[in-house]
Design an enzyme around this catalytic site. Structure first.
Site, mmCIF file in Angstrom:
data_model
loop_
_atom_site.group_PDB
_atom_site.id
_atom_site.type_symbol
_atom_site.label_atom_id
_atom_site.label_comp_id
_atom_site.label_asym_id
_atom_site.label_seq_id
_atom_site.Cartn_x
_atom_site.Cartn_y
_atom_site.Cartn_z
ATOM 1 N N ASP A 556 0.758 -1.183 -0.009
ATOM 2 C CA ASP A 556 0.042 -0.057 -0.022
ATOM 3 C C ASP A 556 0.881 1.296 0.130
ATOM 4 O O ASP A 556 2.055 1.363 -0.267
ATOM 5 C CB ASP A 556 -0.837 -0.106 1.185
ATOM 6 C CG ASP A 556 -0.182 -0.236 2.429
ATOM 7 O OD1 ASP A 556 1.105 -0.147 2.533
ATOM 8 O OD2 ASP A 556 -0.943 -0.336 3.576
ATOM 9 N N ASP A 557 0.408 2.552 0.335
ATOM 10 C CA ASP A 557 1.053 3.603 0.162
ATOM 11 C C ASP A 557 2.022 4.104 1.677
ATOM 12 O O ASP A 557 1.880 5.116 2.035
ATOM 13 C CB ASP A 557 0.197 4.715 -0.161
ATOM 14 C CG ASP A 557 -0.482 4.600 -1.315
ATOM 15 O OD1 ASP A 557 0.394 4.084 -2.502
ATOM 16 O OD2 ASP A 557 -1.430 5.025 -1.617
#
Ligand code: WTA
Length: 686
Positions: A556-557
């Site tokens: 994910d980020d």
């Protein structure tokens, strides 16, 4: 052929087969990659063979209630749970996500960590050895003494109106007062929220505004390495900020840390600020326990996510207590004679579960180290290991990598013969760092527990049990008891056998977080909606043909810098708060020591020229808004960013540019303006 771990629970026959395979042909074919625990180690271990692990594991999956209630009964409960041990729904399609363990039982984690161990005869055993920043600066507390200190602070907190369910923010360095403050809150049912003392005033303020504490506990200053840091000034600024946001805090309890700063030099606000040393020692050394429900909150710990706002991960009492204590015991093969040192700061989850709660619940002797591992030189860790005869040493790959760059003479000049188990946490440990840790630090004698887990999971999820399995350098091996990891594809289908994909967990475990504070919807959206029916970890993982798990990093980020989780969105929002920055996009790049580094693309306000001075001031903005550990390693001037026609930034392309994999840019034809890619490549040296 070889069965994967994911298939194990479904039948005893399969377990038998895997067992045979593991002990026989399949693993033998790869002998070079395997590091076997010694006969001597295994024979004394809590779990001494794959067979024993598999028996316990399959029981934990087939009968979680029986398995965990048996372990739970080793703790003190004022009232026992009834009737169910666990009640859960992890499937958003079936209604709200809910996880409850030992509901209805009354207990207290501070009582279990201190009073219960004192009653069991550990009163005069050292609970904490404290090692200060300077050589020769140290202290210690026995279990009895620790309980007295905890009770005095608990009584003080009660006297100023802190009670069950009230939040207390703790912003302290690694002094003994930090675990003392955590335990004092737990004793009276208050909810602590420890904020890592490397966070900036703004980050601290954000957390204060979110959880609205009655008290903030801090100290005036700390020395880290050769630098003094004025923590109280940071708290002062945070409190000004929180007051502006309608969250005034009436009391700032300040510990005087005389070796770093004299009290006279400390800025003071009469009426709000109180010296710890002036009040706490005047309170009685006994304090009755507040019995709380197993599902009452124990603490909040903020962590980064994929949006700018940090998430308040909420852990409750009973399940967390049983889980941290049990994982600690098995993953480190803990024995009462051990001296245990975890280098993590209590400001992170590792310090919560494996400096404070897990070890103390086991009656262990714990080292709390205030200083830095490279001060006065890079041999400091081994100096401490020899000084206290440390037997279990738990640290992060980033520290291992930074020390392995130095001459190994810094290690070998110390004996280290007390060591018997090593541990790693925070990020994948690359095989070369694993081998250096194993061969040089552990003299090829100590198994390494590479523990994979998260703030959200409360305790270890995938980890070696050091006496049980042959190890493969770089693999976190197999799930802990009660944990069913699954690897799913993009569509959320479980994939079996040798594979790689997204790591999810199929069921709940006692240490799981129960919600995000004040935002159950975000809890469900972030963790339970991406792959319905599962808890989604945010990590990628592959499983080899022997069933070993290999964590491959975040999908994910979130970037993992030196084992610290940092959301790209947080860094971006700090950058765009700079008056001359119009837009920013942040990606992670490989970093030799830190694991990942922060690479920021910035677009400036129209007409502003890019300069060295501006670069520095952008980095400074991030340091001030988040903390020094989040400072970008590289700023890349980007007159334009690669965006889709709908305006979405294509991070995939930015990652390739950042890591100079220019032949792997992929399809750029869907970009609104494909020309920006060439422009960015040509500007990469700015
Ligand atoms: C990463 C720290 C590989 C992972 C306890 C996870 C790891 C994130 C390991 C959680 C490990 C942690 N091997 N990766 N042994 N341990 N991670 O919440 O990406 O600070 O999702 O908890 O660190 O970081 P957190």
């Amino acid at each position: 052929h070889v069965e994967s771990m994911a298939q194990l629970p479904s039948g005893a026959g399969k377990i038998q087969r895997l067992n045979a395979v593991i002990l026989g042909e399949a693993l033998a074919s790869e002998e070079d990659d395997l590091v076997l625990p010694s006969e001597e180690f295994s024979s004394q271990a809590h779990v001494s063979s794959p067979r024993q692990y598999l028996e316990m594991y399959s029981r934990s999956i087939q009968d979680p209630a029986g398995f965990w209630s048996e372990i739970g009964s080793q703790f003190y409960w004022k009232e026992t749970w009834a009737p169910e041990v666990v009640s859960e729904n992890l499937d958003v399609r079936k209604g709200a996500v809910k996880i409850e363990w030992f509901k209805g039982a009354l207990t207290n984690i501070c009582y279990n960590a201190l009073d219960r161990n004192i009653e069991a005869g550990y009163g005069d055993k050292v609970a904490i050895y404290w090692e200060g920043n300077e050589l020769g600066q140290d202290g210690q507390l026995t279990y009895k003494e620790l309980l007295e200190k905890v009770c005095q602070l608990a009584n003080y907190l009660k006297s100023v109106g802190v009670g069950k369910g009230d939040a207390v923010v703790i912003y302290l360095p690694m002094l003994m007062e930090l675990p003392i403050a955590m335990l004092a809150c737990a004793r009276i049912g208050a909810v602590h929220s420890v904020v890592f003392a490397g966070f900036s005033a703004e980050s601290l303020a954000q957390r204060i505004v979110d959880c609205k504490p009655k008290v903030v506990i801090t100290c005036n200053a700390v020395r880290r390495g050769s630098k003094p840091i004025h923590l109280k000034d940071i708290v002062d600024n945070a409190l000004v900020e929180s007051t502006k946001n309608d969250v005034p805090v009436g009391l700032c309890l300040t510990y005087e840390n005389p070796s770093a700063m004299k009290r006279e030099a400390t800025k003071w606000q009469d009426g709000r600020d109180v010296w710890w040393q002036d009040v706490v020692p005047t309170f009685p050394t006994e304090c009755p326990v507040e019995w709380v429900d197993a599902e009452d909150p124990l603490f909040l710990l903020y962590t980064s996510g994929s949006t700018g706002k940090p998430k308040g991960v909420l852990h409750t009492t009973g399940g967390y207590m049983v889980y941290t204590a049990t994982t600690f015991k098995y993953a480190f093969d803990y024995k009462p004679s051990d001296i245990y040192w975890c280098t993590a700061d209590c400001g992170w989850i590792t310090g919560h579960s494996y400096v404070t709660y897990g070890p103390l619940l086991n009656g262990a002797t714990v080292i709390v180290f205030e200083g830095a591992p490279n001060y006065p030189d890079v041999g400091r860790c081994w100096d401490i290991v020899d000084k206290y005869k440390v037997t279990i040493f738990y640290t992060a790959p980033t520290l291992v990598r930074s020390l392995m760059r130095e001459s190994s003479e810094y290690v070998t000049r110390y004996s280290r013969k007390s060591l018997r188990v090593l541990g790693s946490v925070g990020e994948p440990i690359n095989p070369s760092a694993w081998r250096w840790f194993f061969n040089v630090v552990g003299d090829s004698r100590c198994p390494i527990s590479d523990t994979w887990w998260q703030t959200e999971t409360g305790g270890f999820m995938i980890t070696p049990l050091p006496g049980a399995w042959p190890q493969k350098p770089g693999s976190a091996t197999f799930p802990f008891f009660g944990v069913q990891p699954v690897i799913v594809d993009e569509k959320g289908n479980e994939i079996e056998g040798e594979c790689s994909g997204y790591l999810c967990i199929k069921n709940s475990w006692p240490g799981a977080f129960r919600t995000l504070y004040g935002d159950h919807e975000r809890y469900e959206t972030t963790y339970f909606k991406p792959f319905a029916g599962y808890y989604f970890t945010g990590d990628g993982c592959s499983r080899d043909k022997d069933g070993y798990h290999w964590l491959t990093g975040r999908v994910d980020d979130v970037i993992n810098v030196s084992g610290h989780r940092i959301g790209t969105a947080e860094v971006e929002s700090a950058l765009v708060s700079h008056p001359q920055c119009a837009e920013a996009a942040v990606v992670g790049i490989e970093h030799e020591v830190k694991g990942q580094g922060i690479y920021a693309f910035v677009t400036l306000i129209e007409g502003v020229p890019y300069s060295e001075e501006l670069r520095k001031s952008l980095i400074l903005t991030v340091r001030k808004q988040i903390g020094a550990f989040a400072a970008p390693d590289k700023i890349h001037w980007a007159p334009g960013l690669p965006k889709t026609r709908s305006g979405k930034i294509m991070r995939r392309i930015l990652r390739k540019i950042a890591s100079r994999q220019l032949d792997e840019l992929g399809d750029t034809s869907t970009l609104a303006d494909p020309g920006v890619v060439q422009q960015l490549i040509s500007l990469s040296d700015c």
